[in-house]
Scaffold this motif. Structure first.
Motif, PDB file in Angstrom:
ATOM      1  N   SER A 563      -6.185  25.553   3.793  1.00  0.00           N
ATOM      2  CA  SER A 563      -5.597  24.434   3.054  1.00  0.00           C
ATOM      3  C   SER A 563      -5.466  24.743   1.569  1.00  0.00           C
ATOM      4  O   SER A 563      -4.603  24.194   0.877  1.00  0.00           O
ATOM      5  CB  SER A 563      -6.432  23.163   3.257  1.00  0.00           C
ATOM      6  N   PHE A 564      -6.315  25.649   1.063  1.00  0.00           N
ATOM      7  CA  PHE A 564      -6.256  26.069  -0.334  1.00  0.00           C
ATOM      8  C   PHE A 564      -4.877  26.634  -0.681  1.00  0.00           C
ATOM      9  O   PHE A 564      -4.355  26.430  -1.779  1.00  0.00           O
ATOM     10  CB  PHE A 564      -7.334  27.132  -0.559  1.00  0.00           C
ATOM     11  N   ALA A 565      -4.274  27.326   0.292  1.00  0.00           N
ATOM     12  CA  ALA A 565      -2.976  27.963   0.053  1.00  0.00           C
ATOM     13  C   ALA A 565      -1.904  26.951  -0.312  1.00  0.00           C
ATOM     14  O   ALA A 565      -0.948  27.277  -1.032  1.00  0.00           O
ATOM     15  CB  ALA A 565      -2.551  28.761   1.280  1.00  0.00           C
ATOM     16  N   GLY A 566      -2.004  25.725   0.155  1.00  0.00           N
ATOM     17  CA  GLY A 566      -0.974  24.737  -0.128  1.00  0.00           C
ATOM     18  C   GLY A 566      -1.349  23.716  -1.167  1.00  0.00           C
ATOM     19  O   GLY A 566      -0.523  22.868  -1.522  1.00  0.00           O
ATOM     20  N   SER A 567      -2.584  23.786  -1.683  1.00  0.00           N
ATOM     21  CA  SER A 567      -3.022  22.730  -2.593  1.00  0.00           C
ATOM     22  C   SER A 567      -3.482  23.245  -3.954  1.00  0.00           C
ATOM     23  O   SER A 567      -3.427  22.513  -4.938  1.00  0.00           O
ATOM     24  CB  SER A 567      -4.157  21.920  -1.951  1.00  0.00           C
ATOM     25  N   SER A 568      -3.927  24.485  -4.053  1.00  0.00           N
ATOM     26  CA  SER A 568      -4.421  25.029  -5.320  1.00  0.00           C
ATOM     27  C   SER A 568      -3.274  25.552  -6.179  1.00  0.00           C
ATOM     28  O   SER A 568      -2.251  26.013  -5.667  1.00  0.00           O
ATOM     29  CB  SER A 568      -5.405  26.163  -5.049  1.00  0.00           C
TER      30      SER A 568
END
Length: 683
Positions: A563-568
């Protein structure tokens, strides 16, 4: 009478922590000016002023400005004017100038989003500065249109947000040149009434006009004049396909305005940080990090120092890229040399280079150099060490003569505990270097194993407020630099590429075991673990495998790479480069993949405006712990971002310490931090 024993550093003493800027040495070689800032609970902000520090130790330092927050001092090359940035409680930093001998500072910019950095021209009559330029209709450019009423944003690029700044594509940093007014002249007067109407609205300002030099969509940073004053160098990502990589290059634009040109068009992808022309105008020094063929391979890449002829030609690497990591601002030194900082084994060195490759270490461990400013053979240096958050000294004949004592106020109220440096060796023979800060008294002291962020960063042996506060509360604090950290060579830093949670976990456990053997005052049965960012990642990973810890604190953690890939703000490349490009690889190294094995009581701390490790990372981890019955709490800070523990509002920084100590009092009590009868961590 017996003098009262001083306590160690406490959270309420944050306002005594003075931070010192890089110095600005006066061209006559008699003094330097620094900015000294501190957290202030009453203002709930960082306040500070400029101090003049004579090189003659017989003359005491003195405060020379009275602004709310005055920073970034820089003398004009002829020494007649001092420029600096001044921010008001409600406003953005603006460029100010004042006569070097004293007087009333005069604002010379009114930028909507403030000024971020600046540099003098050699003629001492012009300044180039960088300022974010907002898109019309956003950020208060239209009266009555607040953030919630702005038009929607159509996002098509990977790079559109940055932690601490928010959206960036609609407010790129641009460069401007401004003429510095004659300070001895009569000050300008704002026209009113008939005069204002006759002269027009544009005549109402008190600041001189600025000439805009750049207009591209990317950020334009690190501006500096050429030695002949005809051009301005800057760093920007203006190459074709710039949104698919993290590369940036060196550019030059005429100081009077015109088309910018790129230097080193045939170079491999690099991320350039700083540019500095030598005093003789023959050489261009710059720092840059190689990024592999795709412009994204940043993992454990040391930043190198390069030099190239100003007239064009091949760039030569001057530093040892495997073992030296060059950072900070570049400072011209001598005829054809430069000063730069090097991260090394828990310290930051000051090193000089000449264009032909000659080099000398001027300041080395255990100090952590903040910045330097040279005048002839004299070099003013600001630094931190084990007993100070920041001081100013001057290098003379190879010796650093200390000129200030900005830590005196803290030292008068608290005992600063010295860190014990040591190295532990694991079963694979790898040395793990770090420090232990022990409370006063024989013990046994409960232990806090702390893990830094990054991961390509380092703990140092310099003063660290967190270690001091936890030690005052009765805890032995351990800080190490496991594989993956900076300062020990690229092989050390790159050892965890595509295998996070392996040798790095082994190293922190090795350091813990070594410390328990080396320091008998530590209680091996009472151990907690904590860390932030990557340190939050490794804490969560460790407690998914080890169950010896009484409790844990996972702060602003990198907890779910998927999920980090789409939110950070950096998610589109960070996880793939560190963990591998597939979802299977990311999941295999994810703390969320082992969360079901966690049995350790865990406090999750996060900031609501964190764009580096978005708040959903902490929320999802907390929810998973709760779902399986692990004792857990979630502490959320409104209005803060990823930098809460370092530069969050003073009120929130104090509350963070209080809540952390309350958690440890509950699960890992010490004699100085016993269990509380009332109170709640979640608030």
């Amino acid at each position: 009478m017996t003098a009262a024993r001083l306590t160690s550093v406490k959270a309420e003493q944050l306002p005594l922590l003075n931070s010192v800027s890089a110095p600005a040495a006066h061209p006559d070689g008699t003094r330097a000016v620094v900015s000294v800032t501190r957290p202030d609970f009453d203002a709930d902000a960082y306040v500070g002023q400029l101090w003049s520090v004579p090189f003659d130790r017989a003359i005491p330092p003195r405060r020379i400005t009275r602004g709310f927050r005055d920073t970034a001092p820089a003398f004009s090359p002829d020494g007649s004017v001092l420029a600096f940035l001044r921010a008001t409680p409600e406003g953005k930093p603006q460029l100010h100038v004042v006569e070097a001998g004293g007087g009333e500072p005069q604002a010379i910019t009114e930028q909507k989003l403030g000024v971020s950095e600046f540099s003098w021209a050699p003629d001492s009559r012009r300044i180039v500065f960088s300022s974010r330029v907002p898109e019309e209709g956003r950020y208060g450019t239209v009266d009555g249109v607040g953030a919630g009423s702005e038009d929607p944003r159509l996002i098509t690029d990977n790079q559109y947000r940055l932690n601490g700044l928010g959206y960036t594509a609609d407010k790129p940093a641009q460069l401007f040149v401004i003429d510095v007014p004659e300070l001895g002249a009569e000050p300008p007067v704002v026209p009113v009434g008939r005069a204002a109407k006759a002269r027009g609205a544009d005549a109402a300002g008190l600041v001189p006009p600025a000439v805009r030099l750049t207009f591209g969509e990317a950020d334009h940073t690190s501006p500096s004049f050429s030695r002949n004053g005809a051009s301005v160098y800057f760093v920007a990502a203006l190459h074709e396909g710039h949104d698919a990589d993290i590369a940036s290059g060196i550019h030059r634009v005429p100081a009077a305005g015109g088309e910018a040109t790129a230097l080193r068009l045939d170079a491999a992808p690099q991320s350039v940080q700083e540019v500095c022309e030598s005093a003789n105008g023959e050489w261009l020094f710059f720092t840059a990090q190689d990024l592999g063929d795709d412009g994204l391979d940043f993992v454990a890449r040391n930043t190198a120092l390069y030099v190239m002829p100003v007239r064009g030609g091949k760039a030569t690497m001057l530093s040892d890229v495997e073992n030296q990591d060059i950072g900070g601002s570049l400072e011209a030194f001598g005829v054809d040399g430069v000063l730069a900082l090097n991260t090394s084994r828990g310290s930051v060195q000051l090193i000089q280079w000449t264009a032909d490759g000659g080099t000398e270490v001027l300041v080395k461990e255990p100090r952590v150099v903040i910045g330097a400013s040279a005048v002839g053979d004299l070099v003013a240096v600001t630094y931190g060490d084990a007993s100070s958050n920041g001081e100013l000294g001057v290098l003379e004949k190879g010796e650093l003569r200390v000129l200030t004592d900005f830590t005196k106020a803290l030292r008068d109220e608290a005992t600063i505990l010295e860190p014990h440096e040591f190295t532990a060796t694991g079963t694979d023979g790898y040395p793990v270097h770090g420090w232990a800060v022990l409370p006063e008294g024989p013990g046994p002291h409960p232990v806090l194993l702390t893990i830094h962020g990054g991961p390509f960063a380092q703990y140092t042996g310099a003063f660290f407020d967190e270690a001091q506060v936890y030690a005052e509360a009765g805890y032995a604090v351990l800080m190490c630099n496991p594989r993956g950290s900076a300062g020990y060579g690229q092989a050390h830093g790159g050892a965890i590429k595509e295998k996070m949670g392996t040798v790095d976990m082994a190293d922190v456990i090795t350091f813990l075991e070594g410390a328990l053997e080396a320091f008998p005052a530590m209680d091996r049965e009472s151990i907690g673990i904590m860390g932030g960012s990557y340190g939050g990642y490794l804490t969560a990973w460790v407690i998914g495998h080890e169950h010896r810890f009484k409790a844990a604190i996972v702060e602003r953690g990198f907890l779910d790479p998927v999920s980090f890939a789409g939110s950070s703000d950096i998610g589109w490349f960070f996880g793939g480069q560190y963990m591998g490009g597939s979802l299977e690889q990311m999941a295999a190294q994810s703390p969320m993949a082992v969360v079901t094995a966690v049995r350790t009581p865990t406090l999750v701390i996060h900031s609501e405006n964190d764009l580096r490790c978005p708040v959903e990372q902490g929320q999802r981890y907390f929810a998973a712990l709760k779902a399986q019955g692990v004792e857990a709490a979630l502490l959320l800070f409104p209005g803060e971002d990823h930098e809460l523990s370092r530069s969050g509002t003073p009120h929130h920084r104090r509350q963070r310490f209080e809540q952390i100590l309350e958690w440890w009092a509950r699960h890992l009590p010490s004699a100085a931090n016993p269990p509380h009868e009332t109170g709640s961590t979640t608030g």
